[in-house]
Design a protein around this motif. Sequence first.
Motif, PDB file in Angstrom:
ATOM      1  N   LYS A  89      56.771 -55.748  92.205  1.00  0.00           N
ATOM      2  CA  LYS A  89      55.831 -55.444  91.228  1.00  0.00           C
ATOM      3  C   LYS A  89      54.508 -55.000  91.720  1.00  0.00           C
ATOM      4  N   LYS A  94      66.490 -58.673  84.473  1.00  0.00           N
ATOM      5  CA  LYS A  94      66.600 -58.007  83.207  1.00  0.00           C
ATOM      6  C   LYS A  94      66.867 -56.288  83.637  1.00  0.00           C
ATOM      7  N   LYS A  95      67.708 -55.788  82.728  1.00  0.00           N
ATOM      8  CA  LYS A  95      68.029 -54.421  82.819  1.00  0.00           C
ATOM      9  C   LYS A  95      66.590 -53.540  82.601  1.00  0.00           C
ATOM     10  N   LYS A  96      66.388 -52.279  83.436  1.00  0.00           N
ATOM     11  CA  LYS A  96      65.251 -51.577  83.032  1.00  0.00           C
ATOM     12  C   LYS A  96      65.566 -50.237  82.801  1.00  0.00           C
TER      13      LYS A  96
END
Length: 299
Positions: free
Chosen positions: A197, A219-221
């Motif tokens: 990030k 988590k899918k983005k």
Amino acid sequence: MDNLIETFCDVDDFCKLFIPAWELTLIDNGDIKRRRANRMIPAEIMTILIGFHQSHYRDFKNYYLGYITKHLKCYFPKLLSYTRFIELMPSVIVPLSSYLNTRLGEPTGIAFIDSTKIAVCHIIRAKRNKVFDGTAKHGKGTMGWFFGFKLHLIVNHLGEILSVKITEGNVDDRKPVTDMAASLTGKLYGDKGYLSKALTGELLENGVELITNVRSNMKKKAISLWDKAMLSKRYLIETINDQLKNISYVEHTRHRSVSGFMTNMLAGLIAYCIKEDKPSIDLNEEEIDLMATMNTSIA
């Protein structure tokens, strides 16, 4: 042979401008030294080094003694002995590095980043290696542990190298990215090893959008179809790494000095940069216009 002549002409033009300017920046320690001109000019030495990586030879000694001295003596009338040539190779490291910068490509808005291992000896002989003691480090890649360095590359969709950096083998792939992408704009595609990030935010402030897939436990983005398509074409930079190792031959385990390693690496990178048939991704005009529109919105 035509390629060698063309390479020499370009290298010689570069040296005539660069070397006098470079020598003016050197600091003299006050010692009186004899400054005898070498029999071979830097452009000839650089051309032979680059030519080795354009040939089918895999051993520089055989290339020099079996090809250059036997078949190209007429083109290099003041050819040196093999031993003397090896002694002079370190003198062209700076010109080689600067010449490489002139042969890098231009950003196109689509860039790919990757690193590859550069092993300097077999892993089981790492503790006995004296040449790279204190410089090479143990690292781990997709093929396991190695002892040596990492070659970090950023390339555009035309297969041209935009930025290059060599680090120790244990350096995190994400560490050199900010410096390498300083002159880029648009989208930069990398593998999961570049997930960060902080890095993504830092690059975005400079007009570069870092695109990667996520790990299976994350988590899918949301990701656009365009970016999915470009991520699937990361084989481009993997192909370039393969050509650098198996055609330009930047990796081998017979180095006898760090300077020899550097001249081999720089000449191999130059040999790739000046080749005509680079691997690339074909884009039509509509795709190029779409890419330009997206890059404008990012900036």
